[in-house]
Design an enzyme around this catalytic site. Structure first.
Site, mmCIF file in Angstrom:
data_model
loop_
_atom_site.group_PDB
_atom_site.id
_atom_site.type_symbol
_atom_site.label_atom_id
_atom_site.label_comp_id
_atom_site.label_asym_id
_atom_site.label_seq_id
_atom_site.Cartn_x
_atom_site.Cartn_y
_atom_site.Cartn_z
ATOM 1 N N ASP A 173 0.514 -1.224 -0.214
ATOM 2 C CA ASP A 173 -0.121 0.109 0.103
ATOM 3 C C ASP A 173 0.817 1.182 0.049
ATOM 4 O O ASP A 173 0.461 2.495 0.659
ATOM 5 C CB ASP A 173 -0.892 0.181 1.307
ATOM 6 N N GLY A 198 1.595 2.971 -2.630
ATOM 7 C CA GLY A 198 0.987 3.980 -3.445
ATOM 8 C C GLY A 198 1.686 3.482 -5.014
ATOM 9 O O GLY A 198 1.594 4.193 -5.950
ATOM 10 N N LYS A 199 2.087 2.338 -5.104
ATOM 11 C CA LYS A 199 2.367 1.647 -6.457
ATOM 12 C C LYS A 199 1.510 1.805 -7.520
ATOM 13 O O LYS A 199 1.908 2.121 -8.556
ATOM 14 C CB LYS A 199 2.826 -0.013 -6.269
ATOM 15 N N GLY A 234 -4.642 -4.254 -3.583
ATOM 16 C CA GLY A 234 -5.425 -3.216 -4.043
ATOM 17 C C GLY A 234 -4.757 -1.672 -4.397
ATOM 18 O O GLY A 234 -4.203 -1.317 -3.499
ATOM 19 N N HIS A 235 -4.852 -1.607 -5.630
ATOM 20 C CA HIS A 235 -4.068 -0.622 -6.139
ATOM 21 C C HIS A 235 -5.019 0.539 -6.726
ATOM 22 O O HIS A 235 -5.781 0.563 -7.521
ATOM 23 C CB HIS A 235 -3.163 -0.975 -7.656
ATOM 24 N N THR A 236 -4.722 1.780 -5.811
ATOM 25 C CA THR A 236 -5.811 2.936 -6.138
ATOM 26 C C THR A 236 -5.030 3.958 -7.229
ATOM 27 O O THR A 236 -3.987 4.402 -7.138
ATOM 28 C CB THR A 236 -5.960 3.417 -4.877
ATOM 29 N N GLN A 292 1.981 -6.056 -3.307
ATOM 30 C CA GLN A 292 2.510 -6.153 -2.014
ATOM 31 C C GLN A 292 3.675 -5.122 -1.748
ATOM 32 O O GLN A 292 3.834 -4.337 -2.596
ATOM 33 C CB GLN A 292 2.610 -7.671 -1.334
ATOM 34 N N THR A 331 -8.400 -3.137 0.046
ATOM 35 C CA THR A 331 -8.999 -4.746 -0.470
ATOM 36 C C THR A 331 -10.037 -5.004 0.503
ATOM 37 O O THR A 331 -11.055 -5.557 0.234
ATOM 38 C CB THR A 331 -8.003 -5.766 -0.616
ATOM 39 N N GLY A 386 -10.766 -2.841 3.428
ATOM 40 C CA GLY A 386 -11.450 -1.643 4.377
ATOM 41 C C GLY A 386 -10.808 -1.790 5.823
ATOM 42 O O GLY A 386 -11.167 -0.902 6.453
ATOM 43 N N ASP A 419 2.297 14.743 1.919
ATOM 44 C CA ASP A 419 1.427 15.698 2.201
ATOM 45 C C ASP A 419 0.798 15.348 3.573
ATOM 46 O O ASP A 419 0.277 16.050 4.452
ATOM 47 C CB ASP A 419 0.279 15.935 1.140
ATOM 48 N N GLY A 476 -0.175 13.685 -2.912
ATOM 49 C CA GLY A 476 -1.636 13.676 -3.074
ATOM 50 C C GLY A 476 -2.165 12.673 -3.978
ATOM 51 O O GLY A 476 -1.099 12.192 -4.700
HETATM 52 P P1 GDP Z 1 -0.753 0.314 -3.513
HETATM 53 O O1 GDP Z 1 -1.339 -0.759 -2.853
HETATM 54 O O2 GDP Z 1 0.620 0.269 -3.298
HETATM 55 O O3 GDP Z 1 -0.975 0.778 -4.988
HETATM 56 O O4 GDP Z 1 -1.291 1.507 -2.549
HETATM 57 P P2 GDP Z 1 -2.945 1.700 -2.054
HETATM 58 O O5 GDP Z 1 -3.618 2.191 -3.439
HETATM 59 O O6 GDP Z 1 -3.390 0.343 -1.450
HETATM 60 O O7 GDP Z 1 -2.525 2.854 -0.855
HETATM 61 C C1 GDP Z 1 -2.500 4.130 -1.273
HETATM 62 C C2 GDP Z 1 -3.314 5.136 -0.806
HETATM 63 O O8 GDP Z 1 -2.973 6.287 -0.585
HETATM 64 C C3 GDP Z 1 -4.464 5.374 -1.978
HETATM 65 O O9 GDP Z 1 -5.800 5.334 -1.175
HETATM 66 C C4 GDP Z 1 -4.232 6.513 -2.776
HETATM 67 O O10 GDP Z 1 -5.111 7.164 -3.565
HETATM 68 C C5 GDP Z 1 -3.571 7.299 -1.625
HETATM 69 N N1 GDP Z 1 -2.316 7.954 -2.270
HETATM 70 C C6 GDP Z 1 -1.382 7.714 -3.066
HETATM 71 N N2 GDP Z 1 -0.357 8.641 -3.011
HETATM 72 C C7 GDP Z 1 -0.683 9.687 -2.105
HETATM 73 C C8 GDP Z 1 -0.161 10.754 -1.743
HETATM 74 O O11 GDP Z 1 0.859 11.149 -2.146
HETATM 75 N N3 GDP Z 1 -0.683 11.654 -0.931
HETATM 76 C C9 GDP Z 1 -1.944 11.043 -0.485
HETATM 77 N N4 GDP Z 1 -2.601 11.744 0.692
HETATM 78 N N5 GDP Z 1 -2.631 9.991 -0.885
HETATM 79 C C10 GDP Z 1 -1.856 9.043 -1.657
HETATM 80 P P1 IMO Z 2 -0.856 -3.999 -2.191
HETATM 81 O O1 IMO Z 2 -0.610 -4.768 -3.754
HETATM 82 C C1 IMO Z 2 -0.854 -4.551 2.008
HETATM 83 C C2 IMO Z 2 -1.149 -8.391 3.621
HETATM 84 C C3 IMO Z 2 -2.491 -8.905 4.372
HETATM 85 C C4 IMO Z 2 -1.765 -10.156 5.350
HETATM 86 C C5 IMO Z 2 -0.781 -10.648 4.531
HETATM 87 C C6 IMO Z 2 -1.016 -11.972 3.898
HETATM 88 O O2 IMO Z 2 -2.171 -3.379 -2.176
HETATM 89 O O3 IMO Z 2 0.064 -3.438 -1.640
HETATM 90 P P2 IMO Z 2 -2.560 -12.693 1.952
HETATM 91 O O4 IMO Z 2 -4.079 -12.138 1.555
HETATM 92 O O5 IMO Z 2 -1.648 -12.333 1.149
HETATM 93 O O6 IMO Z 2 -2.457 -14.114 2.388
HETATM 94 O O7 IMO Z 2 -2.179 -11.703 3.379
HETATM 95 O O8 IMO Z 2 -0.218 -9.791 3.481
HETATM 96 N N1 IMO Z 2 -1.234 -8.172 2.258
HETATM 97 C C7 IMO Z 2 -1.126 -6.846 1.778
HETATM 98 N N2 IMO Z 2 -1.161 -5.753 2.701
HETATM 99 N N3 IMO Z 2 -1.309 -4.442 0.714
HETATM 100 C C8 IMO Z 2 -1.381 -5.412 -0.076
HETATM 101 O O9 IMO Z 2 -1.129 -5.419 -1.412
HETATM 102 C C9 IMO Z 2 -1.315 -6.714 0.581
HETATM 103 N N4 IMO Z 2 -1.365 -7.977 0.189
HETATM 104 C C10 IMO Z 2 -1.478 -8.800 1.152
HETATM 105 O O10 IMO Z 2 -2.983 -7.730 5.125
HETATM 106 O O11 IMO Z 2 -1.057 -9.274 6.448
HETATM 107 MG MG MG Z 3 -2.974 -1.644 -1.746
#
Ligand code: GDP
Ligand code: IMO
Ligand code: MG
Length: 429
Positions: free
Chosen positions: A13, A15-16, A40-42, A230, A306, A308, A339, A420
């Site tokens: 998470d 911010g990939k 879960g990639h946003t 991940q 993914t 919540g 930020d 942001g």
């Molecule tokens: P990922 O799994 O690495 O793609 O990251 P996620 O999407 O799970 O989580 C990143 C969260 O931070 C998402 O809700 C993005 O919209 C948000 N986000 C990404 N970059 C920024 C940033 O620079 N600032 C803020 N405030 N939010 C960000």
């Molecule tokens: P992205 O790509 C954050 C965590 C789970 C749990 C552990 C094992 O959005 O960064 P699993 O479902 O793989 O058996 O869970 O890994 N986990 C993540 N945490 N971001 C993810 O993906 C994750 N994918 C799995 O919360 O601790």
């Molecule tokens: Mg994620």
């Protein structure tokens, strides 16, 4: 041409997804190489927000080709749900999404087993996303999994039934009552029906030998970007085992997950937050169980994309970051969510761990010992950062000092700073 790589350096998470979307105009092909719908990639742009679980984050650029590689595992039901959400926004992934025949399937019973294993672990549970990741990769390595290329083969249904029988008897041994079990709110039979409907819809997509496609694309001078899921600290080998996921999330996974030679790997970008988060169980030395951690969570909207679930929050951990840099051979850094720390008066960075009487900046085998205490360096807060492109030389002084400290202590340049969630809120050096 070479394959550039985007990887998460923390516990996921980082911010990939946002960064892959921002980079996509520079590449012809975007390829996911591991993981499954635990990701879960946003991506946010033009006032819209999308969360992708299986589809690569380049999909919003119509000129890009998006590949789900052989190292990914796919739940067809979740994939088709994602496709339907994109359709609602008039995006048609059928046109630019290619899927590897070698990618393994997540069966409904893999999800059942995930739940059974987690519940049997009690307080030692991993905090899995319950998407069936562990059990599906287990079957892959046990050499009994089903692959995308098996769909439509004459023996498919038989092989499915055999695996299902084995999985259900395993689940029963774990005292799971399948007649009461729900998957995403559906009974097992309802989920299985939807899963088979989704399997039928897979024919709308081009199922390919993606390793050949990717190598030929490179031979033809096309550029490829590999998208990690991940983070390195969740890697099956190098993460905080057993609190990890079941795939190689680090740069080594790119070669096996796409069928690419190490010779063909180009720039490896490492993405990290200005602080740290973790969702699920496992050690987290810099975790803040106080109002500072809560402020990070509320300002950063730190809730799992993914599941919540609230994400655990804490200060940036340099020994952990340097370990991830080492494992991946990172070339350049990208700092996200700077930020979020704007209003903080004092910002801390963990520079080492005190273990007993010793202070070390090595990342230890056992992170969870009760005698492991983070050692911090304090920084003055920076109040505000512009969220439009400015020269790095014009960034607030205290923020520049924070970045400078990270660059000095990692030996790498921070080339991009995200301020942001929107595509446009991205500062480049
Ligand atoms: P990922 O799994 O690495 O793609 O990251 P996620 O999407 O799970 O989580 C990143 C969260 O931070 C998402 O809700 C993005 O919209 C948000 N986000 C990404 N970059 C920024 C940033 O620079 N600032 C803020 N405030 N939010 C960000
Ligand atoms: P992205 O790509 C954050 C965590 C789970 C749990 C552990 C094992 O959005 O960064 P699993 O479902 O793989 O058996 O869970 O890994 N986990 C993540 N945490 N971001 C993810 O993906 C994750 N994918 C799995 O919360 O601790
Ligand atoms: Mg994620």
């Amino acid at each position: 041409m070479k394959v550039d790589v985007i990887l998460g350096l923390q516990w996921g998470d980082e911010g990939k997804g946002k960064i892959v979307d921002v980079f996509t105009p520079l590449y012809d092909v975007i390829a996911r190489f591991q993981g499954g719908p635990n990701a879960g990639h946003t991506i946010e742009f033009d006032g819209m927000k999308f969360i992708l679980h299986t589809i690569p984050s380049g999909i919003f650029h119509r000129d890009s080709v998006n590949v789900i590689g052989n190292g990914v595992i796919i739940d067809p039901y979740i994939l088709m749900k994602e496709v339907d959400e994109l359709h609602q926004a008039r995006i048609t992934p059928e046109e630019n999404l290619l899927i590897s025949r070698r990618a393994h399937l997540i069966l409904p019973t893999h999800r059942v087993l995930d739940a059974a294993y987690e519940s049997a672990k009690g307080s030692a549970k991993i905090g899995s996303t319950l998407k069936g990741i562990g059990p599906s990769y287990t079957d892959k390595y046990a050499r009994c999994g089903l692959r995308i290329g098996n769909i439509g083969e004459s023996g498919f249904q038989d092989r499915y039934n055999k695996l299902k029988t084995i999985h259900l008897s395993l689940a029963k041994n774990y005292s799971l009552d399948i007649s009461l079990h729900k998957i995403d709110g559906f009974s097992f039979e309802e989920y299985e029906e939807k899963w088979f409907e989704a399997i039928t819809r897979m024919k709308d997509f081009r199922l390919i030998d993606s390793e050949i496609f990717l190598n030929r694309s490179l031979d033809e001078g096309k550029s490829v970007l590999a998208e990690g899921a991940q983070g390195t600290l969740l890697d099956i080998d190098f993460g905080s085992y057993p609190f990890v996921t079941s795939s190689s999330t680090s740069s080594g996974g790119v070669c096996s997950g796409l069928g690419i030679s190490p010779h063909r790997i180009g720039t490896i970008w490492g993405v990290f937050k200005a602080y740290c988060t973790r969702v699920g169980s496992g050690p987290f030395p810099t975790e803040l169980n106080d109002s500072t951690g809560e402020l990070m969570r509320s300002r950063g909207h730190e809730y799992g994309s993914t599941t919540g679930r609230p994400r655990r929050c804490g200060w940036l951990d340099l020994p952990a970051l340097n370990y991830s840099i080492l494992i991946n051979g990172i070339d350049k850094l990208i700092m996200m969510k700077a930020d979020v720390l704007n209003p903080f008066e004092n910002i801390r960075v963990c520079t080492g761990y005190k273990i007993g009487d010793l202070v070390t900046d090595n990342f230890p085998f056992n992170l969870s010992g009760s005698n492991l205490q983070p050692v911090y360096q304090d920084f003055k807060g920076w109040n505000d950062i512009p969220d439009v492109q400015v020269s790095f030389a014009d960034l607030p002084q205290y923020f520049s000092e924070y970045i400078g400290f990270i660059e000095k202590n990692t030996g790498l340049p921070v080339e991009i700073i995200s301020v942001g969630p929107d595509r446009t809120q991205t500062l480049r050096r």
